[in-house]
Design a protein around this motif. Structure first.
Motif, PDB file in Angstrom:
ATOM      1  N   ARG A  40       0.831  -1.199   0.000  1.00  0.00           N
ATOM      2  CA  ARG A  40       0.000   0.000   0.000  1.00  0.00           C
ATOM      3  C   ARG A  40       0.865   1.248   0.000  1.00  0.00           C
ATOM      4  O   ARG A  40       1.956   1.268   0.598  1.00  0.00           O
ATOM      5  CB  ARG A  40      -0.928   0.019   1.219  1.00  0.00           C
ATOM      6  N   ILE A  89       0.357   5.137   1.083  1.00  0.00           N
ATOM      7  CA  ILE A  89      -0.531   6.051   1.800  1.00  0.00           C
ATOM      8  C   ILE A  89      -0.059   7.477   1.556  1.00  0.00           C
ATOM      9  O   ILE A  89       1.109   7.823   1.816  1.00  0.00           O
ATOM     10  CB  ILE A  89      -0.531   5.737   3.308  1.00  0.00           C
ATOM     11  N   LYS A 145      -1.012  11.511   2.330  1.00  0.00           N
ATOM     12  CA  LYS A 145      -1.790  12.418   3.166  1.00  0.00           C
ATOM     13  C   LYS A 145      -1.967  13.751   2.460  1.00  0.00           C
ATOM     14  O   LYS A 145      -0.999  14.352   1.991  1.00  0.00           O
ATOM     15  CB  LYS A 145      -1.108  12.610   4.514  1.00  0.00           C
ATOM     16  N   THR A 177     -10.700   8.630   4.545  1.00  0.00           N
ATOM     17  CA  THR A 177      -9.871   7.730   3.740  1.00  0.00           C
ATOM     18  C   THR A 177     -10.560   7.459   2.409  1.00  0.00           C
ATOM     19  O   THR A 177     -11.722   7.041   2.379  1.00  0.00           O
ATOM     20  CB  THR A 177      -9.633   6.402   4.488  1.00  0.00           C
ATOM     21  N   ILE A 207      -3.854   4.714  -1.074  1.00  0.00           N
ATOM     22  CA  ILE A 207      -4.810   5.132  -0.055  1.00  0.00           C
ATOM     23  C   ILE A 207      -4.578   6.607   0.232  1.00  0.00           C
ATOM     24  O   ILE A 207      -3.449   7.020   0.560  1.00  0.00           O
ATOM     25  CB  ILE A 207      -4.658   4.315   1.244  1.00  0.00           C
ATOM     26  N   LYS A 237      -5.349   9.818   2.595  1.00  0.00           N
ATOM     27  CA  LYS A 237      -5.819  10.320   3.883  1.00  0.00           C
ATOM     28  C   LYS A 237      -5.999  11.828   3.739  1.00  0.00           C
ATOM     29  O   LYS A 237      -5.029  12.588   3.697  1.00  0.00           O
ATOM     30  CB  LYS A 237      -4.804  10.012   4.988  1.00  0.00           C
TER      31      LYS A 237
END
Length: 467
Positions: free
Chosen positions: A60, A62, A64, A91, A103, A105
């Motif tokens: 994954r 991630i 932000k 999310t 993903i 955020k």
């Protein structure tokens, strides 16, 4: 795209009536890429706040993000500016980057409108209105759905893109509703009607297909006469009810009466397959069980010292139990099965009612010969009923009376060569779809998958949803 309330989770999104319509967007909204000076912005209106976190164990990535700006105008009342209350994190899933699932955020604002009194979380402009995915991922799901035609492709799409099955299923249902919203009925002349089992405890779906093109025209939950009325009412509204020249079906009286009432030009055709199926259930099985019962009574009445007689009766009972298929097939197939000829001769010699039942079964098959004229078919049915009365077997006599009431339907079958063979093949395909999917909780979605299975035209829903 106007900001809307964020849906709490994928389950409520998949069971929300608003998600049944396919979301339409411009190409710019589907890609949500904006050029700023010399770079591309993948997430317009947001900025990356930290270095991306790469999780090699779970594959994954991630990222932000935080808002740089948001529209402060209320899209409900369009009169006052929104007031910021607090910030929260949501999310959202994006298109995978190579083998890594992306993903997001995102720090999003919670705003309040003093005019309409509503408080809500604002969506970023690149988020899907109903699901926690980006519009870019939404377009990728539609693109992959257009490539597949079976239900198992939904599982593959979810695994490839890292999306919940409920989201992919919900988007697939919305696009199928768009594709099969209006089915053309102008060239339909001959229809085939049958029901298929969808659940235990006699739960059925009744389907109507075009007997010439094999297109699914209508499907409804239930197998009563009233369940099919919407299809014929639609034909009547379009002025096409007179175009229906023939309807092939089983011996369901409700279907026959409905077609008689609403389609004056249609010839009702009784299919041979369903007639033999009914004969096997009402006559062949009953005769075989009656013979077994009679042999058991004879066995009980025998003297205990008569071992040879007991062995003979036990062998006959065993042969009858194992010979169910012998009474269901025709003479041609029996002659081809050489290994069963010896047992069959012995079985028939010891059971005259079984021989009579087999002869009358072949007599039914002779009625569906295409080269016969209506007069010959009518005479053949009269002779069949006369011979049935002479046989003295109650089950055959009752079935012959029922067959006599279907004389016109059998004549239409012999002269028009219509049958439900195509429909039975489609039913097998429908059952395969249900088994592969391990059942369907949503019958409307199952019906849409049936339309897709028999559809000839493969249209791109990605193009259809692009403004």
């Amino acid at each position: 795209m106007k900001p809307k309330d964020i849906v709490t989770n994928s389950y409520t999104a998949a069971n929300n009536p608003e998600t049944e319509n396919l979301v339409q967007a411009t190409p710019e909204e589907l890609l949500h890429i904006r050029r700023k000076e010399t770079v591309f912005e993948l997430y317009p209106g947001c900025v990356v706040t930290e270095d991306p976190i790469l999780n090699a164990e779970n594959m994954r990535l991630i990222v932000k993000l935080a808002y740089t700006e948001f529209d402060k105008e209320c899209h409900d009342c369009e009169q006052h500016r929104l007031q910021l209350r607090e910030w929260g994190e949501r999310t959202i899933k994006d298109v995978p980057l190579g083998a890594f699932k992306v993903i997001l955020k995102i720090k999003i604002p919670k705003v309040y409108c003093p005019w309409c009194g509503k408080t809500k979380w604002l969506n970023p402009p690149f988020k899907h209105p109903h699901h926690r995915i980006t519009m870019r991922l939404y377009g990728q799901i539609l693109n992959l759905l257009d490539l597949g035609v079976s239900h198992i492709d939904l599982k593959k799409i979810g695994q490839i893109l890292g999306v919940e099955a409920d989201i992919v299923r919900d988007i697939d249902k919305a696009r199928l509703k768009l594709l099969f919203n209006g089915i053309p009925l102008e060239n339909v002349k001959y229809i085939a009607i049958d029901e298929i089992s969808v659940r235990k405890h006699h739960d059925y779906i009744t389907v109507i297909i075009d007997a010439q093109t094999r297109r699914l025209l209508f499907a409804a939950h239930g197998r009563k006469k009233d369940d099919l009325k919407p299809f014929f009412e639609k034909l009547k509204q379009l002025g096409l009810i007179g175009n229906i020249l023939g309807a092939v079906m089983d011996g369901n009286c409700g279907y026959q009466n409905l077609v008689k009432e609403l389609c004056p030009n249609a010839k009702i055709v009784l299919d041979l397959f369903h007639c033999i199926q009914l004969y096997n259930r009402e006559v062949a099985l009953a005769v075989r069980l009656a013979q077994i019962k009679k042999l058991r009574q004879d066995l009980d009445n025998l003297d205990d010292n008569d071992k040879e007689g007991k062995e003979r009766l036990l062998k006959q009972i065993s042969d009858l139990k194992q010979s169910k298929w012998l009474s269901y097939v025709g003479r041609t197939r029996l002659e081809a099965a050489k290994e069963s000829n010896v047992n069959l001769k012995e079985l028939i010699m010891n059971n005259l009612p079984l021989l009579q039942e087999e002869i009358f079964s072949d007599g039914i098959r002779e009625l569906w010969k295409h080269e016969k004229s209506p007069e010959m078919v009518r005479i053949a049915i009269e002779n069949y009923c006369t011979q049935a009365k002479e046989s003295g077997i109650e089950q055959i006599i009752k079935f012959s009376e029922k067959l006599k009431s279907w004389t016109e339907y059998i004549i239409h079958a012999a002269t028009t060569s219509l049958n439900t063979s195509i429909l039975e093949g489609c039913n097998n395909k429908f059952k395969v779809i249900k088994r592969v999917a391990y059942g369907f909780r949503d019958l409307e979605y199952y019906i849409l998958k049936l339309h897709q299975a028999l559809s000839v035209v493969r249209e791109s829903t990605l193009k259809a949803c692009t403004l």
